[in-house]
Scaffold this active site. Sequence first.
Site, mmCIF file in Angstrom:
data_model
loop_
_atom_site.group_PDB
_atom_site.id
_atom_site.type_symbol
_atom_site.label_atom_id
_atom_site.label_comp_id
_atom_site.label_asym_id
_atom_site.label_seq_id
_atom_site.Cartn_x
_atom_site.Cartn_y
_atom_site.Cartn_z
ATOM 1 N N ASP A 16 -16.612 5.918 11.445
ATOM 2 C CA ASP A 16 -15.428 5.171 11.016
ATOM 3 C C ASP A 16 -14.331 6.191 10.729
ATOM 4 O O ASP A 16 -14.606 7.379 10.526
ATOM 5 C CB ASP A 16 -15.739 4.339 9.762
ATOM 6 C CG ASP A 16 -14.785 3.173 9.587
ATOM 7 O OD1 ASP A 16 -15.188 2.021 9.861
ATOM 8 O OD2 ASP A 16 -13.615 3.405 9.173
ATOM 9 N N ARG B 209 0.818 -1.212 0.000
ATOM 10 C CA ARG B 209 0.000 0.000 0.000
ATOM 11 C C ARG B 209 0.856 1.268 0.000
ATOM 12 O O ARG B 209 0.481 2.269 -0.609
ATOM 13 C CB ARG B 209 -0.948 -0.026 1.199
ATOM 14 C CG ARG B 209 -2.130 -0.906 0.878
ATOM 15 C CD ARG B 209 -2.801 -1.529 2.055
ATOM 16 N NE ARG B 209 -3.808 -2.481 1.601
ATOM 17 C CZ ARG B 209 -3.542 -3.733 1.231
ATOM 18 N NH1 ARG B 209 -2.301 -4.197 1.273
ATOM 19 N NH2 ARG B 209 -4.504 -4.521 0.795
#
Length: 284
Positions: A150, A41
């Site tokens: 979130d 990533r």
Amino acid sequence: MKTAIDAPVISDADFQKFAEFFYRKTGIHFDDSKRYFVDKRLLERMQATGSENFRSWFTALRFETHGRELQHLVNAMTVNETYFFREAYQFDCMVNHMLDEIAARKRPGGRIRIWSIPSSTGEEPYSIAIYLLERWAKIDDYEVEILSSDIDTNVLDAAQRGVYSARSVAQLPRAYLDRYFTPAGDGDWRVSRDLVNAVEFSLVNLTNATDTRRFRDIDLIFCRNLLIYFDDLSRRIAAEAMYDALNPGGFICLGHSESMSRISSLYTPRRFPDAMVHQKPIEG
Ligand SMILES: C[S@@+](CC[C@H](N)C(=O)[O-])C[C@H]1O[C@@H](n2cnc3c(N)ncnc32)[C@H](O)[C@@H]1O
């Protein structure tokens, strides 16, 4: 950027520096076992930003004032696995026991607040809403609010779009699928606008006090499958933030592999027929 045959693009020292920085920002702890996941990533983010190497990318990240690259990074690094009616025994416990106890402490017509954090793509807060409508007889006697949060903006957008794969809705009884969803093509299902409007979504980092102090007067928290990504210190910070958010007598449901007893003595374990949950003491 160096290629695979040169020295590794992300050195051990780079990885350590990154892991410390990311931990400070999110509470998420990456050890060496996550190296492949993280490196992949990081390389994607370096490529997306046209960075020459880790160092220039990391310097830009630390000195940015708008926080956009940090948000991209958070979105890339989080694990968002979830589905409707996951660990449904806790929803059973909610409608069979916890809500009745909570309601007994309210005046008629009073407000009950439920916080689902982390929401991921919304399956959990929408499952809560469906359970309330279908299986809690007193739903019309109280003003129930569902909040859901979130740290990842992509999942919050997806939650508000409300389109789900067949896999995501596989545990839902067919009657509920017909009642609360419409086909959205390619085997996907779109949740009703009424359910979307019933949930108030927000961006929150559970380890950031500035974010969490907005949450007070909460009666029931679902915090499932998040603490597994934290180390003990972040878990304690999260447990204390939730304690401050809860009303006395309020409850927390954790994921089945997560435990409060190792992290914090603030809560009392409560064993109901459907589930073991954690309660903020009524006195104290
Ligand atoms: C595996 S999902 C769990 C979703 C749902 N609660 C469930 O059990 O199915 C974990 C979520 O935690 C979120 N997350 C990670 N760190 C967080 C933090 N510090 N604050 C809030 N959410 C966080 C991730 O973005 C991800 O969507």
